[in-house]
Write an enzyme that holds these catalytic residues in place. Structure first.
Site, PDB file in Angstrom:
ATOM      1  N   ARG A 193     -20.590  24.240  19.427  1.00 10.55           N
ATOM      2  CA  ARG A 193     -19.333  24.902  19.803  1.00 10.55           C
ATOM      3  C   ARG A 193     -19.312  26.347  19.297  1.00 10.55           C
ATOM      4  NH1 ARG A 193     -13.825  22.066  18.106  1.00 10.55           N
ATOM      5  NH2 ARG A 193     -14.486  22.788  16.054  1.00 10.55           N
ATOM      6  N   LYS A 209     -12.890  29.202  19.889  1.00  8.29           N
ATOM      7  CA  LYS A 209     -12.359  28.997  18.530  1.00  8.29           C
ATOM      8  C   LYS A 209     -12.377  30.319  17.768  1.00  8.29           C
ATOM      9  CE  LYS A 209     -12.443  25.467  14.907  1.00  8.29           C
ATOM     10  NZ  LYS A 209     -10.993  25.252  14.938  1.00  8.29           N
ATOM     11  N   HIS A 219     -11.506  49.919  20.267  1.00 14.53           N
ATOM     12  CA  HIS A 219     -11.378  48.597  20.886  1.00 14.53           C
ATOM     13  C   HIS A 219     -12.682  48.101  21.508  1.00 14.53           C
ATOM     14  CE1 HIS A 219      -7.208  49.490  20.181  1.00 14.53           C
ATOM     15  NE2 HIS A 219      -6.846  48.293  20.614  1.00 14.53           N
ATOM     16  N   LEU A 244      -8.447  23.482  22.709  1.00 13.89           N
ATOM     17  CA  LEU A 244      -9.758  23.515  22.073  1.00 13.89           C
ATOM     18  C   LEU A 244     -10.418  22.153  22.280  1.00 13.89           C
ATOM     19  CD1 LEU A 244     -11.620  25.224  20.138  1.00 13.89           C
ATOM     20  CD2 LEU A 244     -10.758  23.705  18.342  1.00 13.89           C
ATOM     21  N   GLU A 297      -1.672  20.994  22.649  1.00 13.16           N
ATOM     22  CA  GLU A 297      -2.303  20.436  21.443  1.00 13.16           C
ATOM     23  C   GLU A 297      -1.498  20.857  20.232  1.00 13.16           C
ATOM     24  OE1 GLU A 297      -6.205  22.220  20.776  1.00 13.16           O
ATOM     25  OE2 GLU A 297      -5.533  24.076  21.734  1.00 13.16           O
ATOM     26  N   TYR A 356     -14.877  30.954  14.402  1.00 12.48           N
ATOM     27  CA  TYR A 356     -15.056  30.166  13.180  1.00 12.48           C
ATOM     28  C   TYR A 356     -15.246  28.698  13.497  1.00 12.48           C
ATOM     29  CZ  TYR A 356     -10.331  28.147  13.423  1.00 12.48           C
ATOM     30  OH  TYR A 356      -9.229  27.436  13.810  1.00 12.48           O
ATOM     31  N   ARG A 415     -12.955  51.955  13.849  1.00 15.97           N
ATOM     32  CA  ARG A 415     -12.039  51.248  14.761  1.00 15.97           C
ATOM     33  C   ARG A 415     -12.021  51.861  16.160  1.00 15.97           C
ATOM     34  NH1 ARG A 415      -6.869  50.863  16.677  1.00 15.97           N
ATOM     35  NH2 ARG A 415      -5.975  48.768  16.708  1.00 15.97           N
TER      36      ARG A 415
HETATM   37  N1  PDD Z   1      -8.774  23.226  13.611  1.00 13.57           N
HETATM   38  N2  PDD Z   1      -7.051  22.265  18.257  1.00 13.57           N
HETATM   39  C1  PDD Z   1      -6.944  23.360  17.490  1.00 13.57           C
HETATM   40  C2  PDD Z   1      -6.052  24.475  17.944  1.00 13.57           C
HETATM   41  C3  PDD Z   1      -7.664  23.453  16.283  1.00 13.57           C
HETATM   42  O1  PDD Z   1      -7.574  24.564  15.532  1.00 13.57           O
HETATM   43  C4  PDD Z   1      -8.471  22.368  15.869  1.00 13.57           C
HETATM   44  C5  PDD Z   1      -9.276  22.423  14.610  1.00 13.57           C
HETATM   45  C6  PDD Z   1      -8.537  21.234  16.703  1.00 13.57           C
HETATM   46  C7  PDD Z   1      -9.391  20.056  16.358  1.00 13.57           C
HETATM   47  O2  PDD Z   1     -10.752  20.383  16.444  1.00 13.57           O
HETATM   48  P1  PDD Z   1     -11.856  19.621  15.588  1.00 13.57           P
HETATM   49  O3  PDD Z   1     -11.722  18.171  15.878  1.00 13.57           O
HETATM   50  O4  PDD Z   1     -13.124  20.162  16.072  1.00 13.57           O
HETATM   51  O5  PDD Z   1     -11.573  19.958  14.151  1.00 13.57           O
HETATM   52  C8  PDD Z   1      -7.822  21.228  17.892  1.00 13.57           C
HETATM   53  C9  PDD Z   1      -9.476  23.407  12.360  1.00 13.57           C
HETATM   54  C10 PDD Z   1      -9.681  22.135  11.603  1.00 13.57           C
HETATM   55  C11 PDD Z   1      -8.755  24.473  11.553  1.00 13.57           C
HETATM   56  O6  PDD Z   1      -8.421  25.493  12.142  1.00 13.57           O
HETATM   57  O7  PDD Z   1      -8.548  24.291  10.359  1.00 13.57           O
END
Ligand code: PDD
Length: 283
Positions: free
Chosen positions: A52, A147, A102, A206, A181, A33, A100
């Site tokens: 990305r 992501k 895997h 990320l 993070e 996503y 379903r």
């Molecule tokens: N999240 N780290 C993680 C684990 C994240 O899920 C996100 C973003 C970021 C920051 O990434 P960016 O600057 O590209 O938004 C860092 C989004 C906003 C979310 O899951 O809602």
């Protein structure tokens, strides 16, 4: 507000939109996503988000659900149909729906959802006073650089933070003893010499689009940056701390696990980067 959502070629009312019960995103978190900021009806940094998204899809061997060049048109149409000014667009691509099993299904098209909603940025109080974070073990799978919607560890950690009265949680890699993070944001400190320190983009975090843009802005403004891991103790002893993300933008962190950071007020380096980021023309 009328909510219109795009699902696999159709623009549907929110209450009627849905994915197949055997969508692999639901069964296996086999989906990726993006969350894109929308300002005055325009997506911000969409190309970087699509780059990305392409990397996430490639990492999981999922194909583009529609050609990449079509996605900006779908996002624009969802924004238009929702009459959205400021908010976010959400794009999700799963490996599709299949009985379903895997292993990857053969000949199953990926599914695509694009939705959008109004979402205010951080409040004046959050910016003016900074926010609190708490720390928690980083219990995510070992590919947080992709992501994916595999966010349960993030969800549980964020809920614990909420229950502790904090805005965000900083995840701690217990094997290495460092902060990776936040649950939905990247984490930074500003050291005694005014240098910005953040975990490197080495597969443990990320690669945030906001992170990428503020590191560029810092370099242009002559603010030194060290991409290296830091410990919770270092962050607590730092002059300033902050987080970045599409929804958080650049937000001062003034308490970590209940203890004030520096003066306990947002610091000058954080506020400078925040101002530079606010002035960045969305592309
Ligand atoms: N999240 N780290 C993680 C684990 C994240 O899920 C996100 C973003 C970021 C920051 O990434 P960016 O600057 O590209 O938004 C860092 C989004 C906003 C979310 O899951 O809602």
């Amino acid at each position: 507000m009328t909510r219109i959502v795009y699902v696999d070629g159709q623009y549907l009312h929110h209450s009627l939109a849905g994915l197949h019960v055997e969508d692999r995103g639901t069964q296996f978190a086999d989906a990726v996503y993006e969350v894109v900021a929308i300002r005055s009806g325009r997506p911000c940094h969409l190309d970087q988000h699509l780059d990305r998204l392409g990397r996430s899809l490639a990492a999981l061997s999922i194909g583009w659900p529609v050609p990449r060049r079509v996605l900006p048109h779908i996002v624009a149409e969802v924004v238009r149909r929702n009459r959205l000014g400021d908010g976010v667009a959400y794009l999700q691509v799963s490996r599709g729906a299949a009985h379903r099993n895997h292993a990857f299904p053969a000949d199953t098209p990926p599914s695509l959802v694009v939705s959008a909603w109004r979402q205010p940025g951080p409040s004046a109080v959050q910016v003016g006073q900074g926010v609190a974070v708490v720390t928690a073990p980083d219990q995510r799978w070992k590919r947080p650089d992709i992501k994916t919607v595999c966010l349960l560890a993030n969800v549980l950690a964020r809920q614990a933070a909420k229950e502790a009265g904090a805005y965000e949680v900083w995840l701690v890699d217990e094997a290495r003893g460092v902060v990776t993070e936040g649950s939905a944001s990247n984490a930074y400190l500003v050291d005694g010499r005014g240098r910005v320190v953040t975990h490197p983009d080495d597969g443990h975090v990320l690669a945030g689009i906001t992170r990428c843009n503020i590191l560029k802005l810092a370099a242009e403004a002559g603010i030194a940056v060290e991409e290296r891991p830091f410990t919770v103790a270092e962050a607590m002893a730092a002059r300033e701390a902050f987080i970045s993300g599409t929804t958080a933008t650049v937000l001062p962190v003034t308490r970590i696990d209940g203890r004030p950071v520096g003066s306990g007020q947002p610091g000058p380096v954080t506020l400078r980067l925040r101002a530079l980021y606010q002035d960045l023309r969305p592309s």
